[in-house]
Design an enzyme around this catalytic site. Structure first.
Site, PDB file in Angstrom:
ATOM      1  N   SER A  31      -2.891  -0.516   0.087  1.00 27.76           N
ATOM      2  CA  SER A  31      -2.355   0.706   0.706  1.00 27.76           C
ATOM      3  C   SER A  31      -0.912   0.426   1.121  1.00 27.76           C
ATOM      4  O   SER A  31      -0.567   0.436   2.291  1.00 27.76           O
ATOM      5  CB  SER A  31      -3.200   1.104   1.909  1.00 27.76           C
ATOM      6  N   HIS A  90      -9.743   0.395   0.804  1.00 26.17           N
ATOM      7  CA  HIS A  90     -10.370  -0.926   0.695  1.00 26.17           C
ATOM      8  C   HIS A  90     -11.868  -0.874   0.415  1.00 26.17           C
ATOM      9  O   HIS A  90     -12.548  -1.891   0.439  1.00 26.17           O
ATOM     10  CB  HIS A  90     -10.116  -1.739   1.973  1.00 26.17           C
ATOM     11  N   GLU A 142      -9.704   0.735   8.421  1.00 28.33           N
ATOM     12  CA  GLU A 142     -10.169  -0.479   9.085  1.00 28.33           C
ATOM     13  C   GLU A 142     -10.731  -0.191  10.472  1.00 28.33           C
ATOM     14  O   GLU A 142     -10.067   0.435  11.293  1.00 28.33           O
ATOM     15  CB  GLU A 142      -9.006  -1.483   9.225  1.00 28.33           C
ATOM     16  N   GLU A 155     -11.497  -6.592   2.588  1.00 28.94           N
ATOM     17  CA  GLU A 155     -11.132  -7.519   3.661  1.00 28.94           C
ATOM     18  C   GLU A 155     -12.354  -8.167   4.305  1.00 28.94           C
ATOM     19  O   GLU A 155     -12.276  -8.723   5.400  1.00 28.94           O
ATOM     20  CB  GLU A 155     -10.262  -6.804   4.697  1.00 28.94           C
ATOM     21  N   ASP A 197      -7.257   0.822  12.034  1.00 28.23           N
ATOM     22  CA  ASP A 197      -6.101   1.079  11.177  1.00 28.23           C
ATOM     23  C   ASP A 197      -6.489   2.269  10.314  1.00 28.23           C
ATOM     24  O   ASP A 197      -7.318   2.152   9.410  1.00 28.23           O
ATOM     25  CB  ASP A 197      -5.750  -0.126  10.295  1.00 28.23           C
ATOM     26  N   GLU A 245      -3.566   1.949  14.520  1.00 31.46           N
ATOM     27  CA  GLU A 245      -2.465   1.695  13.574  1.00 31.46           C
ATOM     28  C   GLU A 245      -2.347   2.846  12.581  1.00 31.46           C
ATOM     29  O   GLU A 245      -3.358   3.404  12.148  1.00 31.46           O
ATOM     30  CB  GLU A 245      -2.771   0.376  12.846  1.00 31.46           C
ATOM     31  N   ASP A 291       2.736   0.439  10.799  1.00 36.02           N
ATOM     32  CA  ASP A 291       2.658  -0.460   9.635  1.00 36.02           C
ATOM     33  C   ASP A 291       3.499   0.143   8.508  1.00 36.02           C
ATOM     34  O   ASP A 291       4.655  -0.223   8.323  1.00 36.02           O
ATOM     35  CB  ASP A 291       1.185  -0.645   9.243  1.00 36.02           C
ATOM     36  N   LYS A 331       4.045  -7.922   8.493  1.00 41.89           N
ATOM     37  CA  LYS A 331       3.557  -8.421   7.208  1.00 41.89           C
ATOM     38  C   LYS A 331       4.736  -9.062   6.495  1.00 41.89           C
ATOM     39  O   LYS A 331       5.690  -8.366   6.126  1.00 41.89           O
ATOM     40  CB  LYS A 331       3.018  -7.266   6.364  1.00 41.89           C
ATOM     41  N   HIS A 346      -2.298 -10.031   7.712  1.00 47.09           N
ATOM     42  CA  HIS A 346      -2.539 -10.391   6.316  1.00 47.09           C
ATOM     43  C   HIS A 346      -2.322  -9.161   5.441  1.00 47.09           C
ATOM     44  O   HIS A 346      -1.919  -8.105   5.943  1.00 47.09           O
ATOM     45  CB  HIS A 346      -3.983 -10.879   6.164  1.00 47.09           C
ATOM     46  N   LYS A 373      -4.336  -9.734  12.785  1.00 51.06           N
ATOM     47  CA  LYS A 373      -5.460  -9.183  12.027  1.00 51.06           C
ATOM     48  C   LYS A 373      -5.458  -9.847  10.668  1.00 51.06           C
ATOM     49  O   LYS A 373      -4.447  -9.876   9.967  1.00 51.06           O
ATOM     50  CB  LYS A 373      -5.415  -7.650  11.949  1.00 51.06           C
TER      51      LYS A 373
HETATM   52  P1  PGA Z   1      -2.904  -3.388   2.600  1.00 52.42           P
HETATM   53  O1  PGA Z   1      -3.744  -3.008   3.887  1.00 52.42           O
HETATM   54  O2  PGA Z   1      -2.665  -4.846   2.630  1.00 52.42           O
HETATM   55  O3  PGA Z   1      -3.787  -2.920   1.477  1.00 52.42           O
HETATM   56  O4  PGA Z   1      -1.614  -2.602   2.688  1.00 52.42           O
HETATM   57  C1  PGA Z   1      -3.538  -3.581   5.137  1.00 52.42           C
HETATM   58  C2  PGA Z   1      -3.032  -2.572   6.128  1.00 52.42           C
HETATM   59  O5  PGA Z   1      -2.839  -1.379   5.794  1.00 52.42           O
HETATM   60  O6  PGA Z   1      -2.772  -2.935   7.257  1.00 52.42           O
HETATM   61 ZN    ZN Z   2      -2.138  -0.848   7.989  1.00 52.70          ZN
END
Ligand code: PGA
Ligand code: ZN
Length: 424
Positions: free
Chosen positions: A40, A153, A162, A203, A240, A281, A308, A333, A361, A384
């Site tokens: 995503s 996911h 999430e 995940e 999230d 998030e 994010d 990230k 991650h 996370k």
């Molecule tokens: P992604 O998801 O690594 O698939 O972007 C993680 C997130 O959205 O935090």
């Molecule tokens: Zn996210």
């Protein structure tokens, strides 16, 4: 001094190729770093270079990024001191020459940046968290364990990506991780007892087919209680939403209905009222700045609002958010921005304006554990990295166990102090 830079194509946790980089120093040090990959992904992230050759790995090969490391980047770095991280990272940015790292690829660049840091740490005889964080690095983050997966996911119709548990009431990281693992197993029994699937998402969280997002929260509360913990005080919840994924033409398609940003905000206000949520998030889409500003004004006093896709770990996007008062926390990230220096800049900027940081991650991961060290180095207080299961997720949590042990009496677990806005 950097003597040689190598690279290869390896596999990530989804079975897709990714970049691994090796940096050799003249004192015999050899360290490697591997690059994660999102599903995503945010529109404004640095660009992950893929070959697009349909005959290999369905077009997802990274041979061009590997070649960029071997032929272009490596020769430029030979002879530079590995401890000169900012010099190295600036060279990477300049060599690429584009604002989004699309020429050499953020995957090529990040692999090099992290491998250089690891080599410098090893050659200095320091653990990575100590080398990057200095003598005061001592705070262990709250593990935000993603135990139920939806959105991009999972192959279900659960909209929220999430559902995480945050063991804020534990005394140590070690204890927090144990509580989390126990609740994970408890959730598995709860799902089984209701005839729901215990298959896993990307995940490592369970991915049952549920009819509403509230059902997921209720199942998790039941699992926390069945495991013998107090929801709220001991173990709080976090989400999230990854709302960019279900936003199009100005509307959010959520639980099969089209909703405005205001309606989504109203929905979150009810969730915050009804559940012990410490953090939400990406409640809204990546370019819905006005919606974010209003949502933060309405909910930001009660709960952490994390950007994010909104910030993509980019100091410029974060600065914009700070000036508009959008969100009150940064998701970090490393591969969204592409170098260690820029990642540390983003965290420093967040901290200086009172924004919290959550190290993160990607949904496609490797055995690399760098982010565990970075969480302690930056004192982020939150990390996370998925469920307390599956090797690429537990690799990071297990590294934090080692760091806590290495710190001994100096270690402090962030606990509920990581969430100043939350009152159970
Ligand atoms: P992604 O998801 O690594 O698939 O972007 C993680 C997130 O959205 O935090
Ligand atoms: Zn996210």
């Amino acid at each position: 001094v950097i003597e040689q830079v190598g690279a290869r194509e390896i596999l990530d946790s989804r079975g897709n190729p990714t970049v691994e980089v090796e940096v050799a120093l003249d004192d015999g040090t050899l360290e490697r770093a591997a690059v994660p990959s999102g599903a995503s992904t945010g529109e404004h992230e640095a660009v992950e270079l893929r070959d697009g050759d349909a005959k290999r790995y369905l077009g997802k090969g990274v041979e061009r990024a590997v070649t960029a490391v071997l032929d272009e980047i490596g020769p430029e770095l030979v002879g530079i001191e590995a401890v000169e991280q900012r010099v190295v990272d600036q060279k990477l940015v300049d060599l690429d020459g584009t604002p989004d790292k699309s020429r050499l690829g953020a995957n090529a660049i990040l692999g090099v940046s992290l491998a250089v840091a690891k080599a410098a740490a090893a050659s200095s005889g320091l653990e990575l968290f100590r080398y990057v964080g200095g003598p005061n690095a001592h705070v262990l983050p709250v593990p935000m364990l993603n135990i139920l997966n939806g959105g991009a996911h999972a192959d279900t119709e659960v909209d929220i990506q999430e559902f995480m548990i945050a063991p804020i009431g534990a005394e140590t990281f070690r204890e927090a991780l144990r509580w989390g693992a126990e609740v994970y197993h408890s959730l598995k029994s709860v799902l089984k007892s209701k005839g729901l699937s215990t298959g896993l998402g990307d995940e490592g969280g369970f991915a049952p087919a549920l009819s509403s997002n509230r059902d997921a929260l209720d199942l998790i509360l039941e699992a926390i209680e069945k495991a013998g913990y107090q929801p709220g005080r001991q173990i709080a919840l976090a989400l999230d939403v990854a709302a960019t994924e279900f936003h199009s033409d100005g509307a959010y398609t959520f639980e099969k209905q089209k909703r405005s940003a205001e309606q989504m905000t109203g929905y979150y206000a009810e969730l915050v009222r009804d559940y012990p949520l410490v953090s939400i998030e990406d409640p809204l889409s990546e370019d819905d700045w006005d919606g974010w500003v209003r949502l933060t004004a309405e909910l930001g006093e009660k709960v952490q609002i994390v950007g994010d896709d909104l910030f993509v770990t980019n100091p410029e996007r974060l600065e914009e958010g700070i000036s508009r008062r959008a969100a009150n926390a940064l998701l970090v990230k490393v591969n969204q921005i592409g170098t260690l220096s820029e990642t540390l800049d983003a965290v420093a900027l967040a901290t200086s304006y009172g924004y919290k940081s959550m190290m993160s991650h990607r949904s496609g991961e490797t055995e690399d554990t760098t982010i565990a060290d970075l969480a302690v180095a930056t004192g982020a207080g939150q990390i996370k990295t998925g469920a307390p299961a599956r090797g690429e997720r537990t690799a990071k949590y297990n590294q934090l166990l080692r760091i806590e042990e290495a710190l001994g009496d100096a270690a402090r677990y962030a606990g509920d102090l990581a969430f100043p806005r939350y009152t159970p």
